[in-house]
Design a protein around this motif. Structure first.
Motif, PDB file in Angstrom:
ATOM      1  N   SER A  56      53.677  30.875  32.035  1.00 44.67           N
ATOM      2  CA  SER A  56      52.958  32.300  31.586  1.00 44.67           C
ATOM      3  C   SER A  56      51.403  32.158  31.591  1.00 44.67           C
ATOM      4  CB  SER A  56      53.122  32.190  30.063  1.00 44.67           C
ATOM      5  OG  SER A  56      52.441  31.329  29.225  1.00 44.67           O
ATOM      6  N   GLY A  57      50.775  33.460  31.602  1.00 42.61           N
ATOM      7  CA  GLY A  57      49.439  33.417  31.742  1.00 42.61           C
ATOM      8  C   GLY A  57      49.005  34.673  31.479  1.00 42.61           C
ATOM      9  N   SER A  58      47.639  34.579  30.650  1.00 38.90           N
ATOM     10  CA  SER A  58      46.833  35.697  29.980  1.00 38.90           C
ATOM     11  C   SER A  58      46.080  36.349  30.983  1.00 38.90           C
ATOM     12  CB  SER A  58      46.364  35.224  28.676  1.00 38.90           C
ATOM     13  OG  SER A  58      45.166  34.430  28.973  1.00 38.90           O
ATOM     14  N   VAL A  59      45.785  37.595  30.531  1.00 38.25           N
ATOM     15  CA  VAL A  59      44.610  38.598  31.333  1.00 38.25           C
ATOM     16  C   VAL A  59      43.243  37.664  31.196  1.00 38.25           C
ATOM     17  CG1 VAL A  59      43.489  40.677  31.338  1.00 38.25           C
ATOM     18  CG2 VAL A  59      46.053  40.543  30.865  1.00 38.25           C
ATOM     19  N   ILE A  60      43.174  37.155  30.015  1.00 38.09           N
ATOM     20  CA  ILE A  60      41.850  36.510  29.733  1.00 38.09           C
ATOM     21  C   ILE A  60      41.838  35.514  30.726  1.00 38.09           C
ATOM     22  CG2 ILE A  60      40.346  35.576  28.068  1.00 38.09           C
ATOM     23  CD1 ILE A  60      41.857  37.285  26.007  1.00 38.09           C
ATOM     24  N   VAL A  61      42.680  34.485  30.665  1.00 35.47           N
ATOM     25  CA  VAL A  61      42.541  33.606  31.728  1.00 35.47           C
ATOM     26  C   VAL A  61      42.461  33.921  33.109  1.00 35.47           C
ATOM     27  CG1 VAL A  61      43.543  31.281  32.398  1.00 35.47           C
ATOM     28  CG2 VAL A  61      43.584  31.707  29.912  1.00 35.47           C
ATOM     29  N   GLY A  62      43.337  34.896  33.396  1.00 34.61           N
ATOM     30  CA  GLY A  62      43.360  35.491  34.824  1.00 34.61           C
ATOM     31  C   GLY A  62      42.133  35.949  35.368  1.00 34.61           C
ATOM     32  N   LYS A  63      41.303  36.549  34.409  1.00 37.37           N
ATOM     33  CA  LYS A  63      39.920  37.143  34.677  1.00 37.37           C
ATOM     34  C   LYS A  63      38.994  35.967  35.256  1.00 37.37           C
ATOM     35  CE  LYS A  63      36.279  39.869  32.974  1.00 37.37           C
ATOM     36  NZ  LYS A  63      35.536  40.773  32.116  1.00 37.37           N
ATOM     37  N   GLU A  64      39.088  34.902  34.489  1.00 35.94           N
ATOM     38  CA  GLU A  64      38.345  33.497  34.705  1.00 35.94           C
ATOM     39  C   GLU A  64      38.479  33.198  36.002  1.00 35.94           C
ATOM     40  OE1 GLU A  64      38.477  30.769  31.627  1.00 35.94           O
ATOM     41  OE2 GLU A  64      38.055  32.318  30.178  1.00 35.94           O
ATOM     42  N   ILE A  65      40.083  32.860  36.461  1.00 37.96           N
ATOM     43  CA  ILE A  65      40.322  32.350  37.741  1.00 37.96           C
ATOM     44  C   ILE A  65      40.189  33.266  38.798  1.00 37.96           C
ATOM     45  CG2 ILE A  65      42.528  31.678  38.855  1.00 37.96           C
ATOM     46  CD1 ILE A  65      43.783  30.752  36.050  1.00 37.96           C
ATOM     47  N   TYR A  66      40.525  34.640  38.761  1.00 32.93           N
ATOM     48  CA  TYR A  66      39.829  35.725  39.469  1.00 32.93           C
ATOM     49  C   TYR A  66      38.570  35.728  39.813  1.00 32.93           C
ATOM     50  CZ  TYR A  66      39.628  40.287  41.729  1.00 32.93           C
ATOM     51  OH  TYR A  66      39.379  41.114  42.671  1.00 32.93           O
ATOM     52  N   GLY A  75      36.253  41.431  45.589  1.00 32.81           N
ATOM     53  CA  GLY A  75      35.152  42.107  44.586  1.00 32.81           C
ATOM     54  C   GLY A  75      35.396  41.778  43.061  1.00 32.81           C
ATOM     55  N   LEU A  76      34.584  41.767  42.252  1.00 31.31           N
ATOM     56  CA  LEU A  76      34.713  41.553  40.862  1.00 31.31           C
ATOM     57  C   LEU A  76      35.710  42.390  40.082  1.00 31.31           C
ATOM     58  CD1 LEU A  76      31.042  40.559  40.026  1.00 31.31           C
ATOM     59  CD2 LEU A  76      33.110  39.118  39.882  1.00 31.31           C
ATOM     60  N   ASP A  77      35.621  43.736  40.601  1.00 30.48           N
ATOM     61  CA  ASP A  77      36.356  44.783  39.967  1.00 30.48           C
ATOM     62  C   ASP A  77      37.713  45.004  40.720  1.00 30.48           C
ATOM     63  OD1 ASP A  77      35.643  46.143  41.972  1.00 30.48           O
ATOM     64  OD2 ASP A  77      34.716  47.847  41.064  1.00 30.48           O
ATOM     65  N   GLY A  78      37.953  44.216  41.849  1.00 30.52           N
ATOM     66  CA  GLY A  78      39.272  44.449  42.615  1.00 30.52           C
ATOM     67  C   GLY A  78      39.143  45.347  43.819  1.00 30.52           C
ATOM     68  N   ARG A  79      38.040  46.125  43.716  1.00 31.41           N
ATOM     69  CA  ARG A  79      37.719  47.535  44.683  1.00 31.41           C
ATOM     70  C   ARG A  79      37.012  47.126  45.852  1.00 31.41           C
ATOM     71  NH1 ARG A  79      39.418  51.986  41.132  1.00 31.41           N
ATOM     72  NH2 ARG A  79      40.075  50.999  39.219  1.00 31.41           N
ATOM     73  N   ASP A 129      51.589  27.429  38.435  1.00 38.22           N
ATOM     74  CA  ASP A 129      52.477  28.597  38.116  1.00 38.22           C
ATOM     75  C   ASP A 129      51.863  29.294  37.071  1.00 38.22           C
ATOM     76  OD1 ASP A 129      54.317  28.108  40.153  1.00 38.22           O
ATOM     77  OD2 ASP A 129      55.758  26.981  38.615  1.00 38.22           O
ATOM     78  N   ASP A 130      51.244  28.741  35.903  1.00 38.56           N
ATOM     79  CA  ASP A 130      50.592  29.403  34.829  1.00 38.56           C
ATOM     80  C   ASP A 130      49.402  30.026  35.392  1.00 38.56           C
ATOM     81  OD1 ASP A 130      52.382  28.408  33.083  1.00 38.56           O
ATOM     82  OD2 ASP A 130      51.204  26.822  32.502  1.00 38.56           O
ATOM     83  N   GLN A 131      48.671  29.510  36.296  1.00 34.93           N
ATOM     84  CA  GLN A 131      47.631  30.408  37.076  1.00 34.93           C
ATOM     85  C   GLN A 131      48.004  31.261  37.846  1.00 34.93           C
ATOM     86  OE1 GLN A 131      45.926  26.738  39.012  1.00 34.93           O
ATOM     87  NE2 GLN A 131      44.086  26.800  37.717  1.00 34.93           N
ATOM     88  N   VAL A 132      49.056  31.403  38.541  1.00 36.71           N
ATOM     89  CA  VAL A 132      49.345  32.380  39.183  1.00 36.71           C
ATOM     90  C   VAL A 132      49.938  33.533  38.201  1.00 36.71           C
ATOM     91  CG1 VAL A 132      51.338  33.283  40.790  1.00 36.71           C
ATOM     92  CG2 VAL A 132      50.067  30.933  41.299  1.00 36.71           C
ATOM     93  N   PHE A 133      50.632  33.190  37.069  1.00 36.40           N
ATOM     94  CA  PHE A 133      50.699  34.141  36.182  1.00 36.40           C
ATOM     95  C   PHE A 133      49.667  35.036  35.628  1.00 36.40           C
ATOM     96  CE2 PHE A 133      55.291  32.301  35.612  1.00 36.40           C
ATOM     97  CZ  PHE A 133      55.908  33.530  35.510  1.00 36.40           C
ATOM     98  N   ALA A 134      48.565  34.110  35.195  1.00 34.45           N
ATOM     99  CA  ALA A 134      47.498  34.691  34.785  1.00 34.45           C
ATOM    100  C   ALA A 134      46.744  35.618  35.727  1.00 34.45           C
ATOM    101  CB  ALA A 134      46.368  33.524  34.493  1.00 34.45           C
ATOM    102  N   THR A 136      48.143  37.080  38.310  1.00 35.52           N
ATOM    103  CA  THR A 136      48.984  38.352  38.337  1.00 35.52           C
ATOM    104  C   THR A 136      48.595  39.153  37.288  1.00 35.52           C
ATOM    105  OG1 THR A 136      50.673  37.346  39.529  1.00 35.52           O
ATOM    106  CG2 THR A 136      51.335  39.030  38.586  1.00 35.52           C
ATOM    107  N   ALA A 137      48.401  38.691  35.901  1.00 40.31           N
ATOM    108  CA  ALA A 137      48.338  39.371  34.737  1.00 40.31           C
ATOM    109  C   ALA A 137      46.999  40.178  34.886  1.00 40.31           C
ATOM    110  CB  ALA A 137      48.353  38.654  33.617  1.00 40.31           C
ATOM    111  N   TYR A 138      45.998  39.606  35.389  1.00 39.85           N
ATOM    112  CA  TYR A 138      44.632  40.089  35.310  1.00 39.85           C
ATOM    113  C   TYR A 138      44.557  41.230  36.526  1.00 39.85           C
ATOM    114  CZ  TYR A 138      39.652  40.861  35.901  1.00 39.85           C
ATOM    115  OH  TYR A 138      38.459  41.694  36.094  1.00 39.85           O
ATOM    116  N   VAL A 139      45.230  41.076  37.616  1.00 36.34           N
ATOM    117  CA  VAL A 139      45.270  42.041  38.813  1.00 36.34           C
ATOM    118  C   VAL A 139      46.188  43.449  38.279  1.00 36.34           C
ATOM    119  CG1 VAL A 139      46.024  42.829  41.037  1.00 36.34           C
ATOM    120  CG2 VAL A 139      45.028  40.568  40.769  1.00 36.34           C
ATOM    121  N   LEU A 140      47.024  43.256  37.531  1.00 41.44           N
ATOM    122  CA  LEU A 140      47.919  44.135  36.930  1.00 41.44           C
ATOM    123  C   LEU A 140      47.062  45.177  35.787  1.00 41.44           C
ATOM    124  CD1 LEU A 140      51.359  42.483  36.630  1.00 41.44           C
ATOM    125  CD2 LEU A 140      50.739  44.426  38.158  1.00 41.44           C
TER     126      LEU A 140
END
Length: 172
Positions: A56-66, A75-79, A129-134, A136-140
């Motif tokens: 599993s992974g959270s949006v919050i952790v995903g933002k840090e990894i991203y 880009g910081l905002d994915g755009r 796997d947990d980082q990939v979930f995170a 993925t969560a952030y990009v979504l």
């Protein structure tokens, strides 16, 4: 035999948007192309979620990894122009269509599969796997498909309905 591992990786990622029966066909075809799915590409995540690992992974952790692994290219905002992951809503019918995860991709599971096997560029398969979930969560989340406090698992990932799901038709 495939021209390169990149070509095979692209073909395999393309299978992620197909249904699980077509993905199974891909598993049978790869050896004929000189690629061992068991060793070269450990797992394929199909549109129905088969092949997703535990974790599993959270949006919050995903933002840090991203921020450390993805922002330089997207880009910081994915755009970032030419490499956008977010935006493009309502543009597919226009002459300037912006095909992003949120505007174009039919399945959220394809995003997980692509990140797991092909990202970050130049250091592929380095995320757990947990980082990939995170991530993925952030990009979504960047695409308005997950709340800022969401946690993504295999079960919740397959439940996400992508906006362009109906924009694809099965091959005849």
């Amino acid at each position: 035999m495939c021209m390169s591992k990149f070509t095979c990786l692209f073909l395999f990622a393309l299978l992620g948007v197909l249904n699980s029966a077509q993905a199974e066909l891909g598993h049978r075809l790869l050896p004929a192309l000189g690629v061992s799915a068991a060793t070269d590409y450990e797992s394929v995540v199909a549109s129905d979620g088969s092949g997703l690992p535990l974790g599993s992974g959270s949006v919050i952790v995903g933002k840090e990894i991203y921020g450390t692994q993805c922002a330089a290219c997207h880009g910081l905002d994915g755009r970032m122009r030419g490499n956008a992951l977010a935006g493009g809503e309502g543009t597919l019918a226009s002459t300037n269509a912006l095909k992003t995860v949120g505007s174009y991709w039919p399945y959220a599971t394809t995003l997980f599969d692509y990140i797991q096997r092909a990202m970050p560029y130049g250091n592929e398969k380095s995320l757990s796997d947990d980082q990939v979930f995170a991530v993925t969560a952030y990009v979504l989340h960047m695409n308005g498909l997950l709340a800022a406090d969401a946690r993504l698992t295999a079960a919740t990932l397959v439940e996400i309905r992508m906006p362009n799901r109906q924009g694809f038709r099965p091959a005849p």
